[in-house]
Write a protein that holds these residues in place. Structure first.
Motif, PDB file in Angstrom:
ATOM      1  N   GLN A  24       1.946  10.159  11.710  1.00 38.13           N
ATOM      2  CA  GLN A  24       2.798   9.061  12.158  1.00 38.13           C
ATOM      3  C   GLN A  24       4.270   9.319  11.847  1.00 38.13           C
TER       4      GLN A  24
ATOM      5  N   HIS B 111      -0.952   9.450   2.570  1.00 38.12           N
ATOM      6  CA  HIS B 111      -2.304   8.891   2.553  1.00 38.12           C
ATOM      7  C   HIS B 111      -2.979   9.233   3.873  1.00 38.12           C
ATOM      8  N   PRO B 112      -4.235   9.678   3.857  1.00 35.67           N
ATOM      9  CA  PRO B 112      -4.919  10.094   5.094  1.00 35.67           C
ATOM     10  C   PRO B 112      -4.865   9.055   6.217  1.00 35.67           C
ATOM     11  N   GLU B 113      -4.884   7.806   5.879  1.00 39.07           N
ATOM     12  CA  GLU B 113      -4.850   6.733   6.877  1.00 39.07           C
ATOM     13  C   GLU B 113      -3.516   6.672   7.639  1.00 39.07           C
ATOM     14  N   PHE B 114      -2.460   7.228   7.036  1.00 32.55           N
ATOM     15  CA  PHE B 114      -1.129   7.129   7.636  1.00 32.55           C
ATOM     16  C   PHE B 114      -0.584   8.475   8.117  1.00 32.55           C
ATOM     17  N   ARG B 115      -1.402   9.505   8.140  1.00 27.12           N
ATOM     18  CA  ARG B 115      -0.945  10.820   8.604  1.00 27.12           C
ATOM     19  C   ARG B 115      -0.724  10.826  10.110  1.00 27.12           C
TER      20      ARG B 115
ATOM     21  N   ARG C 105       1.898   4.630   1.139  1.00 25.61           N
ATOM     22  CA  ARG C 105       1.673   5.430   2.346  1.00 25.61           C
ATOM     23  C   ARG C 105       1.929   6.906   2.105  1.00 25.61           C
TER      24      ARG C 105
ATOM     25  N   ARG D 139       0.856  -1.196   0.000  1.00 24.60           N
ATOM     26  CA  ARG D 139       0.000   0.000   0.000  1.00 24.60           C
ATOM     27  C   ARG D 139       0.885   1.237   0.000  1.00 24.60           C
TER      28      ARG D 139
END
Length: 108
Positions: free
Chosen positions: A48, A42-46, A22, A20
């Motif tokens: 971090q 990607h919004p899901e991994f912000r 990131r 995926r």
């Protein structure tokens, strides 16, 4: 990839996890400066630290003395955190203030 006639090389670097995407950073490396064209996570991994890791990669891997970027008001604090100096470009587009971000890579 061949160099363009201006002596700079476009580059895109991506951060993947389990196939995926990131995050991604696009830049143009030149002899005197490296220009960051875009960075996206990607919004899901912000939130971090992935954006910071991509910038750190560019700082460590560049041979030029300067790294520059342009951002809007929302991105200024990120670049300040990464050690960039910020200069207002004023209202470059109607109602939108833009900022020049510059990192001096003095260790090279």
């Amino acid at each position: 990839m061949s160099e363009n006639p201006y002596g700079s090389r476009p580059q895109i670097t991506a951060k993947r996890s389990s196939k995926r995407l990131r995050g991604i950073i696009g830049l143009i490396r030149g002899e005197l400066e490296t220009e960051l064209k875009h960075i996206a996570i990607h919004p899901e991994f912000r939130m971090q630290g992935l954006g910071s890791k991509l910038i750190e990669y560019v700082i460590k891997s560049t041979r030029s003395n300067k790294i520059i970027a342009e951002t809007d008001k929302d991105g200024v604090n990120f670049y300040i955190k990464m050690g960039f100096e910020i200069t207002s470009l004023r209202e470059k587009y109607p109602g939108v203030e833009r900022f020049r971000c510059e990192y001096s890579n003095n260790h090279l």
